[in-house]
Write a protein that holds these residues in place. Structure first.
Motif, PDB file in Angstrom:
ATOM      1  N   VAL A  36       0.883  -1.159   0.000  1.00  0.00           N
ATOM      2  CA  VAL A  36       0.000   0.000   0.000  1.00  0.00           C
ATOM      3  C   VAL A  36       0.925   1.213   0.000  1.00  0.00           C
ATOM      4  CG1 VAL A  36      -1.805   1.268   1.215  1.00  0.00           C
ATOM      5  CG2 VAL A  36      -1.815  -1.244   1.238  1.00  0.00           C
ATOM      6  N   VAL A  37       1.154   1.751  -1.206  1.00  0.00           N
ATOM      7  CA  VAL A  37       1.998   2.935  -1.366  1.00  0.00           C
ATOM      8  C   VAL A  37       1.058   4.125  -1.287  1.00  0.00           C
ATOM      9  CG1 VAL A  37       3.639   4.130  -2.865  1.00  0.00           C
ATOM     10  CG2 VAL A  37       3.569   1.625  -2.846  1.00  0.00           C
ATOM     11  N   VAL A  47      -3.573   6.172  -3.116  1.00  0.00           N
ATOM     12  CA  VAL A  47      -2.826   4.919  -3.094  1.00  0.00           C
ATOM     13  C   VAL A  47      -2.472   4.541  -4.528  1.00  0.00           C
ATOM     14  CG1 VAL A  47      -3.825   4.044  -0.953  1.00  0.00           C
ATOM     15  CG2 VAL A  47      -4.929   3.508  -3.116  1.00  0.00           C
ATOM     16  N   PHE A  48      -1.381   3.809  -4.672  1.00  0.00           N
ATOM     17  CA  PHE A  48      -0.920   3.385  -5.989  1.00  0.00           C
ATOM     18  C   PHE A  48      -1.554   2.038  -6.321  1.00  0.00           C
ATOM     19  CE2 PHE A  48       1.780   2.204  -9.451  1.00  0.00           C
ATOM     20  CZ  PHE A  48       2.304   3.392  -9.944  1.00  0.00           C
ATOM     21  N   GLU A 130      -1.743  -0.468 -16.921  1.00  0.00           N
ATOM     22  CA  GLU A 130      -1.955   0.868 -16.371  1.00  0.00           C
ATOM     23  C   GLU A 130      -1.500   0.864 -14.927  1.00  0.00           C
ATOM     24  OE1 GLU A 130      -5.807   2.978 -17.549  1.00  0.00           O
ATOM     25  OE2 GLU A 130      -6.362   0.848 -17.611  1.00  0.00           O
ATOM     26  N   ALA A 131      -1.083   2.038 -14.447  1.00  0.00           N
ATOM     27  CA  ALA A 131      -0.639   2.161 -13.064  1.00  0.00           C
ATOM     28  C   ALA A 131      -0.663   3.627 -12.670  1.00  0.00           C
ATOM     29  CB  ALA A 131       0.768   1.601 -12.909  1.00  0.00           C
ATOM     30  N   GLY A 132      -0.909   3.871 -11.394  1.00  0.00           N
ATOM     31  CA  GLY A 132      -0.858   5.245 -10.920  1.00  0.00           C
ATOM     32  C   GLY A 132      -1.503   5.407  -9.560  1.00  0.00           C
ATOM     33  N   PHE A 133      -1.414   6.633  -9.064  1.00  0.00           N
ATOM     34  CA  PHE A 133      -2.033   6.978  -7.792  1.00  0.00           C
ATOM     35  C   PHE A 133      -3.504   7.325  -8.008  1.00  0.00           C
ATOM     36  CE2 PHE A 133       2.386   7.641  -6.574  1.00  0.00           C
ATOM     37  CZ  PHE A 133       2.393   7.122  -5.282  1.00  0.00           C
ATOM     38  N   PHE A 134      -4.343   6.855  -7.080  1.00  0.00           N
ATOM     39  CA  PHE A 134      -5.779   7.124  -7.122  1.00  0.00           C
ATOM     40  C   PHE A 134      -6.237   7.598  -5.745  1.00  0.00           C
ATOM     41  CE2 PHE A 134      -5.019   4.065 -10.440  1.00  0.00           C
ATOM     42  CZ  PHE A 134      -5.809   4.521 -11.482  1.00  0.00           C
ATOM     43  N   PRO A 135      -7.157   8.566  -5.720  1.00  0.00           N
ATOM     44  CA  PRO A 135      -7.713   8.974  -4.426  1.00  0.00           C
ATOM     45  C   PRO A 135      -8.392   7.778  -3.747  1.00  0.00           C
ATOM     46  CG  PRO A 135      -8.346  10.521  -6.146  1.00  0.00           C
ATOM     47  CD  PRO A 135      -7.721   9.338  -6.828  1.00  0.00           C
ATOM     48  N   ARG A 136      -8.132   7.592  -2.469  1.00  0.00           N
ATOM     49  CA  ARG A 136      -8.749   6.473  -1.750  1.00  0.00           C
ATOM     50  C   ARG A 136     -10.266   6.566  -1.764  1.00  0.00           C
ATOM     51  NH1 ARG A 136      -5.306   7.098   3.150  1.00  0.00           N
ATOM     52  NH2 ARG A 136      -7.298   7.476   4.162  1.00  0.00           N
ATOM     53  N   ALA A 137     -10.783   7.763  -1.815  1.00  0.00           N
ATOM     54  CA  ALA A 137     -12.241   7.945  -1.807  1.00  0.00           C
ATOM     55  C   ALA A 137     -12.877   7.622  -3.158  1.00  0.00           C
ATOM     56  CB  ALA A 137     -12.582   9.381  -1.404  1.00  0.00           C
ATOM     57  N   ARG A 138     -12.065   7.536  -4.223  1.00  0.00           N
ATOM     58  CA  ARG A 138     -12.586   7.269  -5.567  1.00  0.00           C
ATOM     59  C   ARG A 138     -11.691   6.277  -6.287  1.00  0.00           C
ATOM     60  NH1 ARG A 138     -12.274  12.520  -5.441  1.00  0.00           N
ATOM     61  NH2 ARG A 138     -10.959  12.723  -7.266  1.00  0.00           N
ATOM     62  N   LEU A 139     -11.705   5.036  -5.821  1.00  0.00           N
ATOM     63  CA  LEU A 139     -10.910   4.004  -6.475  1.00  0.00           C
ATOM     64  C   LEU A 139     -11.521   3.697  -7.836  1.00  0.00           C
ATOM     65  CD1 LEU A 139     -10.345   1.623  -3.430  1.00  0.00           C
ATOM     66  CD2 LEU A 139      -8.785   3.355  -4.345  1.00  0.00           C
ATOM     67  N   LEU A 151      -7.504  -2.060   2.062  1.00  0.00           N
ATOM     68  CA  LEU A 151      -7.529  -0.618   2.295  1.00  0.00           C
ATOM     69  C   LEU A 151      -8.509  -0.253   3.401  1.00  0.00           C
ATOM     70  CD1 LEU A 151      -7.293   0.644  -1.399  1.00  0.00           C
ATOM     71  CD2 LEU A 151      -5.462   0.570   0.323  1.00  0.00           C
ATOM     72  N   ALA A 152      -9.654  -0.932   3.455  1.00  0.00           N
ATOM     73  CA  ALA A 152     -10.621  -0.676   4.531  1.00  0.00           C
ATOM     74  C   ALA A 152     -10.038  -1.079   5.885  1.00  0.00           C
ATOM     75  CB  ALA A 152     -11.924  -1.428   4.256  1.00  0.00           C
TER      76      ALA A 152
END
Length: 164
Positions: A36-37, A47-48, A130-139, A151-152
């Motif tokens: 969990v980056v 998170v990535f 694909e790869a990247g950072f995403f807001p935890r609230a909007r996976l 994550l929860a």
């Protein structure tokens, strides 16, 4: 009174190797790692995640622990390979899970990575689409149930489970 057997030195050193070596065939165990980056983003915590070419959905980055490698070394290697991110310091072990979906002998260690340096933008290749950072609230749609559960557990204080 107890008993003991005295073996010649060479045999005595060989016995533990034989016992542990035979366990590979009798009780083989596979071990994987996930990371969990996390970072603070413009729209809140991020998170990535990665999307592989060979399995559906968005996942936490990770992979197998190689022979002779520690789990912490494996997570740093996998994060570098899958995210183009260099882990700085020691990743924090969050939990250990039994992955019965993969096999009857598979376990996954989940690490939390907060100290890191982004090396470059992760470009698509044969393994990572694909790869990247995403807001935890909007996976992203397609984020796997296991990823959402970890994550929860980590961020919402949800009760951890033993299974992946």
């Amino acid at each position: 009174m107890g008993w003991s057997v005295r073996l010649p030195g060479g045999v005595q050193r060989l016995v533990p190797r034989l016992i542990h070596g035979s366990a590979r065939f009798v009780r083989p165990l596979t071990m994987g790692v996930r990371a969990v980056v996390e970072r603070d983003g413009a729209d809140g915590p991020e998170v990535f995640l990665v999307r592989h070419s060979y399995v559906p959905g968005w996942h936490l980055p990770g992979g197998a622990v190689e022979v002779g490698e520690t789990a912490a070394d494996a997570v740093a290697r996998e994060v570098r390979e899958e995210c183009a991110v260099e882990v700085e310091g020691v990743p924090e072990l969050f939990g250990l899970y039994f992955n019965r979906g993969a096999s009857r002998r598979d376990h996954v260690a989940v690490y939390r990575v907060r100290a890191f340096r982004v090396l470059s933008r992760r470009e698509a290749d044969w393994e990572i689409l694909e790869a990247g950072f995403f807001p935890r609230a909007r996976l992203p749609d397609g984020t796997t149930a296991a990823t959402r559960a970890r994550l929860a557990e980590m961020f919402e204080a949800r009760e951890p489970t033993a299974d992946w």
